[in-house]
Design an enzyme around this catalytic site. Structure first.
Site, PDB file in Angstrom:
ATOM      1  CE  LYS A  13      19.486  17.822 -31.217  1.00 32.61           C
ATOM      2  NZ  LYS A  13      18.082  17.812 -31.669  1.00 32.61           N
ATOM      3  NE  ARG A  88      17.574  23.588 -30.125  1.00 28.60           N
ATOM      4  CZ  ARG A  88      17.530  22.527 -29.318  1.00 28.60           C
ATOM      5  NH1 ARG A  88      18.467  22.340 -28.441  1.00 28.60           N
ATOM      6  NH2 ARG A  88      16.530  21.673 -29.422  1.00 28.60           N
ATOM      7  NE  ARG A 123      11.132  13.495 -27.097  1.00 27.38           N
ATOM      8  CZ  ARG A 123      12.062  14.356 -27.511  1.00 27.38           C
ATOM      9  NH1 ARG A 123      13.280  13.919 -27.775  1.00 27.38           N
ATOM     10  NH2 ARG A 123      11.762  15.622 -27.673  1.00 27.38           N
ATOM     11  NE  ARG A 155      11.471  17.345 -24.083  1.00 28.93           N
ATOM     12  CZ  ARG A 155      12.530  17.594 -24.847  1.00 28.93           C
ATOM     13  NH1 ARG A 155      13.546  16.752 -24.835  1.00 28.93           N
ATOM     14  NH2 ARG A 155      12.586  18.657 -25.613  1.00 28.93           N
ATOM     15  NE  ARG A 166      10.975  21.046 -29.112  1.00 29.54           N
ATOM     16  CZ  ARG A 166      11.077  19.816 -28.632  1.00 29.54           C
ATOM     17  NH1 ARG A 166       9.995  19.105 -28.403  1.00 29.54           N
ATOM     18  NH2 ARG A 166      12.250  19.299 -28.386  1.00 29.54           N
TER      19      ARG A 166
END
Ligand code: AMP
Length: 212
Positions: A13, A88, A123, A155, A166
Site C-alpha cells: 500500500k 482499518r 523490508r 521496523r 498483524r
C-alpha cells in the site's frame, strides 16, 4: 480524487500510494506514518500507540479517527488524497463517512499471506518515509536510503511474531471493509504482482478506468 487503499500489511500500500500520489499530485495520508512520527517525537499519543503497534494490534479507533479528522481538514487534502492504512475497521469507515468525506475509489491490493510473510522479512525502511526490500526494491547502496542517505532499519513490528499477529488482525478486523465498500459500489481489486512496477501498472490502469 479521494481514494482508500486496502490490503494486508506488506501488500504494498505504501509503495503504491507513493506512485499514485506522484501521478495524480494528491497527498498520501498514512496513519501508520503519523503514529510512528508521534512515537519518534515522544508524544503522549505516540507512547500510548506503541504498545498496540509492537503487539501487532490496532490502535483504538477514537485515537486514529481523531488524527485523521485533523489531517483531512488541512489545506493539503482539499484537492484529493490517498488514505493508506485508514480505515482499518468498520467503525473507522463509519466515522469517515460521518465526517462527510466522499470516497471515490477503494482499491484493494490482494497478496496471499505466505507472500506477505516472505516480503516483510526483507523490508527495510528509512525515517524519511522511503521503503525498500532487500530483494524486490533494493537501495543503490546496501543499508542506505537512496533519497536522503540515512541508514535503513527494520521496523519493530516487522518481526515474525508481530507479522503473524498483524495478519490475523487484518483478516478479522480490516478485511470486512471489502464487503462494506463493495456494497457501496466503489471497490476495485488488483492482484499484487512479484514486481512492484507490474503492480503499479495494474493499479494505474484500474484508476484510469474509474476516471474515464
Ligand atoms: P502501517 O504502517 O499502516 O502498517 O501501520 C502500522 C501499525 O500502526 C498498525 O499495525 C497498527 O498498530 C497502527 N495503525 C495504523 N493505522 C491504523 C488504523 N487505521 N487503525 C488502528 N491502528 C492503526
Amino acid at each position: 480524487m479521494n481514494l482508500i487503499l486496502l490490503g494486508a500489511p506488506g501488500a504494498g500500500k505504501g509503495t503504491q500510494s507513493a506512485k499514485i500520489s506522484e501521478k495524480y499530485n494528491i497527498p498520501a495520508v498514512s496513519t501508520g506514518d503519523m503514529l510512528r512520527a508521534a512515537i519518534k517525537a515522544g508524544t503522549e499519543l505516540g507512547a500510548s500507540a506503541k504498545s498496540y503497534m509492537d503487539a501487532g494490534k490496532l490502535v483504538p479507533d477514537e485515537v486514529v479517527v481523531g488524527i485523521i479528522k485533523d489531517h483531512l481538514s488541512t489545506e493539503a487534502c482539499q484537492n484529493g488524497f490517498i488514505l493508506d492504512g485508514f480505515p482499518r475497521t468498520i467503525p473507522q469507515a463509519e466515522a469517515l463517512s460521518a465526517m462527510g468525506v466522499k470516497i471515490d475509489v477503494v482499491l484493494s491490493i490482494e497478496v496471499p499471506d505466505e507472500k506477505i510473510i516472505a516480503r516483510m522479512s526483507g523490508r527495510r525502511v528509512c525515517s524519511c518515509g522511503a521503503s525498500y526490500h532487500v530483494d524486490y526494491i533494493p537501495p543503490k547502496v546496501e543499508g542506505v536510503c537512496d533519497k536522503c542517505g540515512a541508514n535503513l532499519y527494520i521496523r519493530d513490528d516487522d518481526c515474525a511474531e508481530t507479522v503473524a499477529n498483524r495478519l490475523k488482525t487484518y483478516h478479522a478486523q480490516t478485511e470486512p471493509l471489502k464487503d462494506f465498500y463493495s456494497k457501496q459500489g466503489n471497490l476495485i481489486t488488483v492482484e499484487g504482482q512479484e514486481e512492484v512496477a507490474d503492480t503499479t501498472a495494474l493499479v494505474l490502469a484500474a484508476l484510469a478506468k474509474v476516471e474515464a
